[in-house]
Design a protein around this motif. Structure first.
Motif, short mmCIF file in Angstrom:
data_model
loop_
_atom_site.label_atom_id
_atom_site.label_comp_id
_atom_site.label_asym_id
_atom_site.label_seq_id
_atom_site.Cartn_x
_atom_site.Cartn_y
_atom_site.Cartn_z
N LYS A 134 0.83 -1.20 0.00
CA LYS A 134 0.00 0.00 0.00
C LYS A 134 0.86 1.25 0.00
CE LYS A 134 -3.98 -2.11 2.32
NZ LYS A 134 -4.86 -2.09 3.52
N GLN A 135 1.96 1.23 0.75
CA GLN A 135 2.86 2.39 0.77
C GLN A 135 3.48 2.60 -0.60
OE1 GLN A 135 3.25 4.49 3.09
NE2 GLN A 135 2.81 3.59 5.06
N ILE A 167 0.98 4.25 -2.87
CA ILE A 167 0.87 5.69 -2.60
C ILE A 167 2.05 6.43 -3.21
CG2 ILE A 167 0.86 7.43 -0.77
CD1 ILE A 167 -0.60 5.40 0.99
N ILE A 225 -1.83 12.33 -6.98
CA ILE A 225 -2.26 12.83 -5.68
C ILE A 225 -1.26 13.87 -5.21
CG2 ILE A 225 -3.49 10.72 -5.02
CD1 ILE A 225 -1.08 9.89 -3.39
N GLU A 252 -3.90 6.95 7.23
CA GLU A 252 -5.03 6.03 7.28
C GLU A 252 -4.56 4.58 7.30
OE1 GLU A 252 -9.28 5.25 4.96
OE2 GLU A 252 -7.87 6.77 4.25
N ILE A 253 -3.51 4.27 6.53
CA ILE A 253 -2.97 2.92 6.54
C ILE A 253 -2.39 2.59 7.92
CG2 ILE A 253 -1.11 1.48 5.62
CD1 ILE A 253 -1.51 2.85 2.94
N GLU A 296 -2.60 14.65 0.25
CA GLU A 296 -3.39 13.43 0.07
C GLU A 296 -2.55 12.20 0.38
OE1 GLU A 296 -6.52 14.79 -3.44
OE2 GLU A 296 -4.54 14.05 -3.97
N HIS A 346 -2.24 11.91 4.10
CA HIS A 346 -3.50 11.44 4.68
C HIS A 346 -3.68 9.93 4.47
CE1 HIS A 346 -7.70 11.37 5.87
NE2 HIS A 346 -8.01 10.78 4.72
N ARG A 347 -3.35 9.44 3.26
CA ARG A 347 -3.50 8.01 2.98
C ARG A 347 -2.52 7.18 3.79
NH1 ARG A 347 -3.84 7.37 -3.47
NH2 ARG A 347 -3.37 5.22 -2.86
N ARG A 348 -1.30 7.69 3.99
CA ARG A 348 -0.34 6.97 4.83
C ARG A 348 -0.82 6.90 6.28
NH1 ARG A 348 3.62 10.17 1.86
NH2 ARG A 348 4.63 8.86 0.30
#
Length: 699
Positions: free
Chosen positions: A156-157, A160, A169, A180-181, A173, A176-178
């Motif tokens: 996932k990282q 991103i 992104i 959230e993971i 963003e 924020h996604r990091r």
């Protein structure tokens, strides 16, 4: 007196704050274990326990994603501690007074009909359901979820990072996604441990109940002189009531824990998904109704219950079938032209500005119902390019073309193909450096954007490619990266008069005096468009449009020559241009023009005989200059430098037009394009032999 009043109000407000009340409740839970409470207060606490458990289960039921209820693991510990403290307090009342309030008495009397044997059986069944079925399953799901979530974090990282590198992104963003993971991993890890609270609570409830029964028999017979049957009935009923009033909330909390950890793949609340997925297919409902009715007519079977269920299934199937027909009719009506309109031939004469044609295997990347996110990626791409380049990127029309190969796509601009490639939707593209020699299982290919060697790897081989340090990109990121490079390269083709009008109107809201001075007396929209196209063609962003318009307003009274006005604008944007090429040591590595060649070209320019096709040179000299330029700039690129040619402002544009056909990535700068505080480092000089120049000049 006023000071006392203000201090009292402040103290009251602080005490009523939510965090103070919640932290104080932990102290109250501990006090319940230590201090004897009257039965009336116990009734309130037990009712509160049941009420909180119901609320928690309902919240878990309607939660869309586990992170929406991220406080659950910590709250689980508090509720478990609260239930155990109530067990201790109720045990004290049962053994000391033989009465623990109306709630426990109702559970021990009304619910089990005053029969402690029935109560023991019901209590045992609840323990088995909670401990063996729900708690064990929820614990296992939490363990597996925690392990899989942690294993998936590196992938996932990387995803991103790939989206961020591709410009899909922003930094915010990505951050924020990091986060959230990380929160998701922390949540599943906490749930893995918190599920042990539920399991321990069930065991503790069983042990407390056994201890209460044995202790009640001893106290009733030995201390109070009761008959063993009378003591068993009194204390056992109260203990069973206490156990039931404790285990029912525990069962609700266990169910909530199971719902939370098992909702990872859900997209809606549980009720909506049950209706849509379980009762959504009329064919399945009709088959189910047939078998239910068949069971109802079997000998010895009660017909009425099965007939009612079969009738219910048939009704639901019929209603669902009608809903599907209405949806199809509505879609057909949307596709038809409105009444009174005809399919105009003129509609076919208008070309889409941007078009993406895809093969049928790539349709799943577009449709959101199949998990496709290509539309969202393109939307983010348009926003990013609008910010970087300063132009309005038109909408991209996506069409499926049955004539294309299943995995192929084509990028078109006003009907003309600008790029193409092939994708494998369920694979990832791993970029392979030239010196890479490890053996990775996959399908060899070329990166469609930059032509680099690459390998399509499946999901199971993705982690292997990442271990070797390869950049692994999702199929959706591959196509959007290709689209971004095509748009950057052809940005000057996108800007038309209508777009320039919109950009100028937007500036007019901020600087009305500037626009009033420039348009239309100073320059027309079409003339401004030519300047902006010139800048974009040489990859200079026009997002600082105010500076560009200010420069045009200053110099358009003296000249209307587009070439000269463009050079003025480039000089005004020198800091932006310099930033693209300057290194860490505040130097720009450039190729200079040979002095003799540059003098000859300047002389021809002053005489008006310089053109971009031949520079006024003989064909043999043109060919020789092309070879020298190609060799020089190829060496420059191989050494990691941007291909930059530095020359006089008089020659800059003509030399760009001369070299661009053979060197599309060439950057031709003039001395006015560079900030004054930047140093030059000469990589090489572009020249022709002196004898050849003299001969050409003589001719």
């Amino acid at each position: 007196m006023p000071f006392t009043k203000i201090s009292t109000n402040k103290l009251k407000n602080r005490f009523l704050q939510t965090d103070v009340l919640i932290s104080s409740s932990i102290i109250v839970i501990l006090l319940i274990m230590i201090i004897p409470f009257p039965p009336m207060l116990m009734d309130f606490f037990l009712a509160l326990n049941v009420s909180l458990s119901i609320i928690v289960m309902l919240v878990a039921f309607y939660t869309l994603k586990p992170l929406e209820f991220a406080v659950f693991p910590g709250m689980l510990l508090i509720l478990t501690l609260f239930r155990l403290s109530l067990n201790i307090a109720s045990t004290r009342l049962i053994l000391s007074e033989g009465y623990a309030g109306s709630v426990i008495e109702s559970f021990g009397g009304f619910i089990v009909q005053g029969n402690y044997v029935i109560g023991i059986i019901i209590f045992a069944v609840l323990i088995i359901i909670n401990f063996v079925v729900i708690t064990k399953g929820a614990t296992r799901i939490a363990e597996v979820g925690a392990r899989f979530t942690l294993d998936a974090m590196p992938g996932k990282q990387m995803s991103i990072d790939a989206d961020l590198s591709a410009g899909l992104i922003t930094d915010q963003e990505a951050k924020h996604r990091r986060e959230e993971i990380a929160r998701e991993a922390d949540f599943y890890g906490a749930m893995d441990g918190a599920s042990k609270f539920v399991r321990g609570d069930v065991i503790a409830g069983l042990l407390i109940t056994c201890i209460n029964i044995i202790g009640g028999l001893v106290i009733g017979t030995v201390q109070n002189g009761m008959e063993i049957g009378e003591a068993a009935k009194l204390y056992t009923l109260l203990t069973i009531g206490d156990g039931l009033v404790s285990q029912i909330p525990a069962l609700l909390i266990s169910t909530a824990a199971g719902l939370i950890v098992s909702r990872a793949a859900s997209e809606g609340n549980l009720s909506e998904e049950l209706v849509s997925q379980l009762l959504g297919d009329p064919k399945t409902l009709m088959l189910g109704a047939f078998f239910v009715l068949f069971l109802g007519i079997m000998p010895g079977m009660p017909f009425i219950p099965f007939a009612l269920m079969g009738g219910l299934f048939i009704t639901l199937a019929y209603k669902r079938h009608e809903d599907e027909e209405q949806e199809k009719t509505a879609e057909a009506q949307q596709q038809e032209l409105p009444e009174g309109e005809t399919d105009s031939v003129e509609d076919y004469l208008l070309l889409d500005t941007l078009e993406l044609e895809i093969g049928y295997s790539l349709i799943s990347m577009v449709e959101e119902q199949q998990g496709g996110d290509l539309l969202d990626r393109i939307t983010s791409l348009r926003k990013q390019l609008a910010s970087e380049l300063g132009i309005i990127i038109p909408s991209v029309r996506i069409r499926d073309n049955v004539q294309l190969d299943a995995n192929r796509y084509i990028i078109k601009m006003r009907g003309i193909e600008q790029g193409d490639g092939e994708l494998l939707p369920d694979y990832h593209l791993a970029l392979v450096p030239s010196d890479f020699d490890a053996n990775i299982q996959g399908i060899e290919t070329k990166d469609p954007t930059f032509g680099m060697d690459a390998i399509w790897v499946s999901g199971k081989n993705k982690s292997e490619a990442e271990k070797f340090g390869l950049s692994v990109i999702e199929a959706g990121a591959v196509i959007t990266t290709h689209l971004m490079e095509v748009l950057k390269k052809n940005a000057h083709k996108l800007i038309d008069r209508q777009m320039v009008k919109r950009l100028v109107d937007n500036i007019e809201e901020q600087s009305p005096a500037l626009v009033e001075e420039l348009v239309p007396e100073g320059m027309r929209i079409g003339e401004i468009q030519k300047v902006l196209k010139r800048l974009l063609r040489e990859r200079i962003p026009i997002n600082n449009l105010v500076t560009i318009l200010e420069t045009l307003a200053d110099h358009c009274p003296q000249t209307q020559n587009t070439d000269i006005l463009t050079e003025y604008c480039r000089a005004s944007l020198s800091e932006i241009i310099t930033k693209r090429f300057v290194g860490e040591d505040n130097e720009i590595v450039v190729v200079m023009m040979g002095s003799n060649l540059e003098s000859r070209l300047i002389q021809q320019a002053q005489q008006g005989g310089l053109n971009a096709n031949t520079l006024g040179l003989e064909p043999s000299l043109v060919e020789q200059l092309y070879k020298n330029a190609s060799s020089t700039f190829e060496d420059m690129i191989h050494q990691g430098y941007d291909p930059v040619l530095l020359t006089s402002p008089v020659l800059r544009h003509t030399l760009f037009e001369f070299l661009a056909p053979i060197l599309p990535d060439i950057n031709v700068l003039s001395y006015n394009d560079i900030s004054q505080n930047v140093q030059f480092q000469t990589f090489d000089r572009l020249h022709l032999e002196q004898a050849e120049l003299n001969e050409a000049a003589t001719v």
